[in-house]
Design an enzyme around this catalytic site. Sequence first.
Site, PDB file in Angstrom:
ATOM      1  N   SER A 138       0.870  -1.189   0.000  1.00  0.00           N
ATOM      2  CA  SER A 138       0.000   0.000   0.000  1.00  0.00           C
ATOM      3  C   SER A 138       0.892   1.218   0.000  1.00  0.00           C
ATOM      4  CB  SER A 138      -0.868   0.017   1.263  1.00  0.00           C
ATOM      5  OG  SER A 138      -1.517   1.259   1.401  1.00  0.00           O
ATOM      6  N   TYR A 151      -2.360  -1.446  10.559  1.00  0.00           N
ATOM      7  CA  TYR A 151      -2.438  -1.769   9.125  1.00  0.00           C
ATOM      8  C   TYR A 151      -1.235  -1.172   8.393  1.00  0.00           C
ATOM      9  CZ  TYR A 151      -3.982  -1.518   4.236  1.00  0.00           C
ATOM     10  OH  TYR A 151      -4.047  -1.621   2.863  1.00  0.00           O
TER      11      TYR A 151
END
Length: 252
Positions: A138, A151
């Site tokens: 990401s 995360y």
Amino acid sequence: MQLTGNTIFITGATSGIGRGLAEAFHKLGNKVIIAGRRKALLDQVTAANPGMTGIELDIADPASIQAAAERLVAGNPTLNVLINNAGIMPFDDASGPMDDVQAQSIIATNLLGPIRMTSALIEHLKAQPRSVIVNNTSVLAYTPLANTAVYSASKAALHSYTLSQRFMLRNTSVAVQEIAPPWVNTDLIKKGDDPRAMPLDAFIEQTMAALGTDAEEAIVESARPMRDNAGPKEHALVMGFNSYIAENPIPV
Ligand SMILES: NC(=O)c1ccc[n+]([C@@H]2O[C@H](COP(=O)([O-])OP(=O)(O)OC[C@H]3O[C@@H](n4cnc5c(N)ncnc54)[C@H](OP(=O)(O)O)[C@@H]3O)[C@@H](O)[C@H]2O)c1
């Protein structure tokens, strides 16, 4: 990577980016096997794409990974591409006590999942004439979103692991590529058609083009500012990004 002539296993392909990549590779004539926990969605996606097959998998469970890997290799001896895509993104608050069950679940899914899945398949992949491992991290691996701290940390760790893995596999038939998506309009947070989220179709199209090169990182152009290393200016970048999000929150 070469975009045709592969046997491809994609985790987390019951929805979103995984499903999009599975269908794009399927359209190009590759043999595609998808995985996820939701059996009904596996059946729905495979029915919509004749020739595609599905395997039930809980990527947070080592026994499930082992069972899926054995079934996969037995049924698909030409398997040569692993796309580690499955992931979850719950919100948290690093300024207070952490929900330990949630933190463990994020790490087990987003970090240990790809590590274990790759480990279960790596000897098979090395035995193929050309193989590719694709890890989906990401942009938050590079610029953390403060209210998804665990995360963001899991994705930073997966990026680091990817760098090590690429080096260790440098003299084998296995190439390692990374996808670091920007915010894409999927169910990961809540599909709300927020204009700041990139449409899924455009993301898949640009990512397929990038994967089709030898680039270590298949990065779409809009993700560049967050991916590119801020160096000593990192603190200001992270503070600026998170101040903007605090003032313009992501609807959850
Ligand atoms: N959308 C974004 O903005 C964005 C940005 C950067 C990175 N990413 C990354 O892209 C990947 C795909 O996310 P997405 O946006 O496409 O979200 P999504 O639509 O929610 O897809 C997530 C997929 O992961 C699977 N999954 C979750 N937990 C699993 C588990 N324990 N075992 C097996 N499969 C599991 C889900 O399948 P089941 O529920 O059926 O198991 C689903 O297919 C994730 O790794 C995410 O971190 C997304």
